[in-house]
Design an enzyme around this catalytic site. Structure first.
Site, short mmCIF file in Angstrom:
data_model
loop_
_atom_site.label_atom_id
_atom_site.label_comp_id
_atom_site.label_asym_id
_atom_site.label_seq_id
_atom_site.Cartn_x
_atom_site.Cartn_y
_atom_site.Cartn_z
N CYS A 184 2.91 6.23 13.92
CA CYS A 184 3.76 6.50 13.01
C CYS A 184 4.41 7.99 12.96
CB CYS A 184 3.43 6.06 11.50
SG CYS A 184 2.28 7.43 10.86
N ASP A 206 11.04 -9.34 -9.28
CA ASP A 206 10.26 -9.97 -9.94
C ASP A 206 10.82 -10.57 -11.30
OD1 ASP A 206 9.93 -7.76 -11.42
OD2 ASP A 206 7.78 -7.60 -11.03
N HIS A 238 2.46 6.92 6.40
CA HIS A 238 1.69 6.24 7.38
C HIS A 238 1.06 4.69 6.79
CE1 HIS A 238 -1.92 5.22 9.72
NE2 HIS A 238 -2.55 4.92 8.45
N ASP A 266 3.78 -8.93 -1.20
CA ASP A 266 4.12 -7.63 -1.92
C ASP A 266 2.79 -7.08 -2.41
OD1 ASP A 266 4.17 -7.22 -5.00
OD2 ASP A 266 4.24 -9.39 -4.37
N CYS A 287 -2.32 4.89 15.72
CA CYS A 287 -1.01 4.89 15.05
C CYS A 287 0.19 5.58 15.48
CB CYS A 287 -1.36 4.90 13.50
SG CYS A 287 0.36 4.82 12.52
N CYS A 342 1.16 10.20 11.80
CA CYS A 342 -0.08 10.18 12.67
C CYS A 342 0.61 11.10 14.26
CB CYS A 342 -0.47 9.04 13.03
SG CYS A 342 -1.46 8.32 11.67
ZN LIG Z 1 0.36 6.60 11.12
#
Ligand SMILES: [Zn+2]
Length: 387
Positions: free
Chosen positions: A320, A92, A349, A280, A318, A323
């Site tokens: 990830c 930015d 996560h 963003d 999820c 998780c």
């Molecule tokens: Zn997750």
């Protein structure tokens, strides 16, 4: 290095699926950029960012200029090498941080004078200086310096800031083009990424007529692409959607559109529905550190006592790292104990959730099922913490 380009591949209603090329690789759009304020996305390593699928991150010019300084980063070979990230980076211009962080600021035609929030030292950021700093950082996408104002701003104040932002944008573009010319380059500036692109920023507050004028005048200057600034600063969500949609409809269809500083997961879907390609926001990382996890049904506060013996994953849907490895009870324990690993696991996560939401959006546009995804999201996602 490949210069900047954008290719639009699919449309579904006003939602767009595309690909942005930069000197450090391509980005599938619509895309979300994790915020790496001071050269780090707080709480996670670059490897973890790659693992959650981040294709581009954002760096804050204001922070990097103050510490460690753009000259030091240029001497280190540019921001990519300095932070150990070889994928695309957008920086930015510092305008928003001067507005939101600096201890004192005085806007003049020449630029924005401010005192550092770190040590009170006095600085002047001009459109030219903001362009030079980003050239030294060597981001793939640089933003022009604009004047940010509080919302809702009266029409006269919003007009004044919009018109100044247009004049500053013209000066920033002139400087950017000078930096591209090895013979006309201003002395003392090291260009660490010759393929850098520059985006203009549309301002005008919540006043649609000002936004229209800002689009016309900013597009006229000629930028690689355009961002919508001055939203997500306290206005109601439906006002933000209206302004974003109004601006997106008028921007050149062959250029990506970046909605700066947005937002909540439902904001992403609603903005994509209005033709936005790039986002963003600090929410997934900042809220992770405060113990808030985003899930498909809404945010979850991990510090809640009811999770003390909950052996289930934070978000059952999820896949990830967090998780698949961690229970709510464990994450709550880490949070209550103040263990920094807790912040890292929560951040992994939340970033995965945001980036996975963008993947689902892109897939839906590809298959022409975006409206179905949007309706599903509206029915299942609640902004209110549900646990
Ligand atoms: Zn997750």
């Amino acid at each position: 290095m490949a210069p900047f380009s954008f290719r639009l591949s699919h449309r579904d209603g006003d939602a767009r699926r595309g690909e942005m090329q930069t000197p450090h690789g391509s980005i599938q759009t619509p895309a979300f950029m994790p915020v790496g304020t001071r050269g780090a996305v707080k709480g996670v390593t670059m490897r973890q960012l790659e693992e959650v699928g981040a294709e581009i991150i954002l760096g804050n010019t204001y922070h990097l200029y103050l510490k460690p300084g753009d000259s030091l980063i240029a001497r280190s070979g540019g921001l990519h090498r300095f932070i150990g990230w070889d994928r695309p980076i957008l920086t930015d211009s510092g305008g928003y941080q001067i507005f939101s962080l600096a201890e004192m600021r005085r806007i003049r035609e020449e630029g924005s004078e401010f005192r550092s929030h770190l040590d009170g030292s006095l600085h002047m950021l001009t459109p030219e200086r903001a362009t030079d700093i980003q050239a030294q950082l060597g981001s793939d996408i640089a933003m022009v310096l604009d004047e940010c104002i509080a919302t809702p701003a009266p029409l006269a104040a919003a007009r004044e800031a919009m018109e100044r932002s247009v004049r500053w944008a013209r000066r920033a573009r002139t400087r950017f083009l000078q930096l591209k010319d090895p013979d006309g380059r201003p002395p003392g500036v090291t260009v660490t990424n010759p393929g850098q692109a520059q985006f203009g920023i549309i301002q005008g507050g919540i006043h649609l007529e000002l936004r229209t004028e800002s689009v016309e005048r900013t597009v006229d200057i000629g930028f690689d692409a355009f961002a919508i600034g001055g939203l997500s600063v306290g206005e109601p969500a439906d006002v933000m959607y209206d302004v974003a949609g109004h601006v997106a409809r008028q921007l050149p269809p062959d250029r990506p559109r970046y909605l700066m500083g947005t937002g909540m997961p439902d904001d992403l879907i609603e903005s994509v529905a209005r033709g936005i390609d790039l986002f963003d926001c600090v929410l997934p990382t900042r809220n992770a550190r405060n113990g808030q996890l985003f899930t498909r049904s809404g945010p979850l506060s991990i510090k809640n006592a009811r999770f003390a013996e909950d052996t289930g994953p934070p978000d059952p849907d999820c896949p990830c790292y967090t998780c698949t490895r961690c229970s709510r009870a464990y994450l709550r324990h880490l949070f209550m104990a103040g263990e920094m690993t807790g912040s890292t696991l929560n951040t992994v996560h939340n970033l995965f959730f945001y980036l996975d939401t963008m993947r689902r959006i892109r897939e839906a546009i590809l298959f022409g099922t975006f409206e179905k995804l949007r309706q599903e999201f509206r029915q299942t996602y609640s902004r209110r913490p549900h646990h």
